[in-house]
Design an enzyme around this catalytic site. Structure first.
Site, short mmCIF file in Angstrom:
data_model
loop_
_atom_site.label_atom_id
_atom_site.label_comp_id
_atom_site.label_asym_id
_atom_site.label_seq_id
_atom_site.Cartn_x
_atom_site.Cartn_y
_atom_site.Cartn_z
CE LYS A 55 -4.55 -1.39 0.66
NZ LYS A 55 -4.45 -2.78 1.01
CB SER A 308 -0.24 -8.40 -0.83
OG SER A 308 -1.14 -9.18 -0.05
C1 LIG Z 1 -5.15 -3.84 0.64
C2 LIG Z 1 -4.54 -5.19 0.60
C3 LIG Z 1 -4.88 -6.14 -0.39
C4 LIG Z 1 -5.94 -5.89 -1.44
O1 LIG Z 1 -5.64 -4.78 -2.24
P1 LIG Z 1 -6.77 -4.06 -3.11
O2 LIG Z 1 -6.08 -3.01 -3.86
O3 LIG Z 1 -7.79 -3.51 -2.15
O4 LIG Z 1 -7.39 -5.12 -3.97
C5 LIG Z 1 -4.21 -7.35 -0.39
N1 LIG Z 1 -3.28 -7.64 0.54
C6 LIG Z 1 -2.94 -6.77 1.52
C7 LIG Z 1 -1.91 -7.17 2.52
C8 LIG Z 1 -3.56 -5.52 1.57
O5 LIG Z 1 -3.21 -4.65 2.54
#
Ligand SMILES: *Cc1c(COP(=O)(O)O)cnc(C)c1O
Length: 327
Positions: A55, A308
């Site tokens: 993010k 992520s």
């Molecule tokens: C926000 C987030 C997502 C999903 O991202 P989007 O852009 O909302 O689809 C996936 N994994 C993590 C760790 C996140 O913080």
């Protein structure tokens, strides 16, 4: 693809803008998943990003896209999770300040974490919706600039820089597995990967419970879904009935969306820990979960998997690893 709200050129520009301000995270081969799948599998270790998730890419690009006057007024969001952390850090790093609105029900440790990153915390109401109303008010009445978590062109372009790094690390990648909630990550990564490699497939992964983008894609328009607790808590929330960026991009660019059960997500976290020696949160585990569940069938390789984020309560992580916590 030039008719989409965010193009490859926007993402390349974002990459130049945020270079040196975010980590270029490692991309490593996974021997265990390569053996399991029969094609080369690489892991993008984005959970090692500063603030613990991707993010920071979108938030940093959004803050850097503001005019000096806007930056001086400050930015605002209603987010207790990874977007709040990222925006707090990005604003502070660029000499601005983030105000993060949250409800009274948010646990103290989350409030402290975001305050420690330099944000002003505004605690209002008893729900995320009430916190959002306050964020909207601060934007309308006090001139703070709203930076939403996904449905914003600069945020999507920032997240897309992750896709560029994957293609540079694995130039023959055939399949990219992306965690999916509001779709900022998936939209940006798909635009980047397909912009560079039109034949590559991009697959979104999310939880069975409350999968708003999947329900919206099936309905052909943004729809509301009931929010349910999940091990993948960073994947919760709707896509917004007035979605302007991510819905159309996910519809145009994603080849498939696969839903995973809580038990499968837990198995993904356990695999990451036991076989890859990585601590990841539930949302970060859906790519590995999809591979080991066998739900993807025969895959075109090489495969890139995005891990992520890693912002999970460590006591809870331990319970998941020990097989004691499968909601
Ligand atoms: C926000 C987030 C997502 C999903 O991202 P989007 O852009 O909302 O689809 C996936 N994994 C993590 C760790 C996140 O913080």
């Amino acid at each position: 693809m030039t008719s989409l709200p965010v193009t490859l050129a926007d993402i390349e520009q974002a990459a130049r803008r945020i270079e040196g301000r975010i980590l270029r995270t490692p991309f490593v081969p996974s021997p265990s998943l390569t053996e399991l799948c029969g094609v080369p599998v690489g892991l993008k270790l984005e959970h090692h990003q500063t603030t613990g998730s991707f993010k920071l890419r979108g938030a940093t690009n959004a803050v850097l896209s503001l005019t000096p006057q806007q930056r001086a007024r400050g930015v605002v969001a209603a987010s207790t999770g990874n977007h709040g952390r990222a925006l707090a850090h990005a604003a502070k790093a660029e000499g601005s300040v983030a105000t993060i609105c949250m409800s009274r029900l948010v646990p103290d440790n989350k409030v402290r974490d975001i305050r420690r990153l330099g944000a002003i915390i505004r605690i209002v109401g008893r729900s995320q919706d009430e916190a959002q109303v306050e964020a909207d008010r601060l934007a309308a009445e006090e001139g703070l600039v709203m930076v939403p978590p996904f449905d914003h062109p600069a945020v999507v372009a920032g997240q897309g820089t992750l896709g560029l790094e994957i293609v540079e690390a694995m130039p023959d990648v055939a399949t990219v597995l992306v965690p999916l909630s509001g779709g900022g990550l998936a939209a940006g990564v798909a635009a980047a990967v397909k912009g560079r490699l039109p034949g590559a497939r991009v697959i979104g992964l999310t939880m069975e419970r409350g999968a708003a983008m999947k329900a919206s894609l099936d309905a052909g328009q943004p729809v509301l879904v009931e929010e349910v607790a999940s091990l993948a808590d960073s994947l919760g929330g709707g896509i917004g009935l007035d979605n302007t960026v991510t819905f159309s991009m996910c519809r145009a660019l994603l080849d498939d969306v696969i839903l995973l059960s809580e038990a499968e997500i837990a198995a993904g976290m356990r695999h990451a820990y036991a076989r890859e020696r990585e601590v990841i949160e539930g949302a970060g585990a859906v790519g590995i979960a999809a591979l080991i569940s066998g739900r993807l069938g025969r895959l075109d390789g090489p495969v890139a998997v995005i891990l992520s984020g890693r912002n999970v309560d460590m006591a809870r992580h331990l319970r998941v690893i020990n097989g004691e916590d499968t909601p």
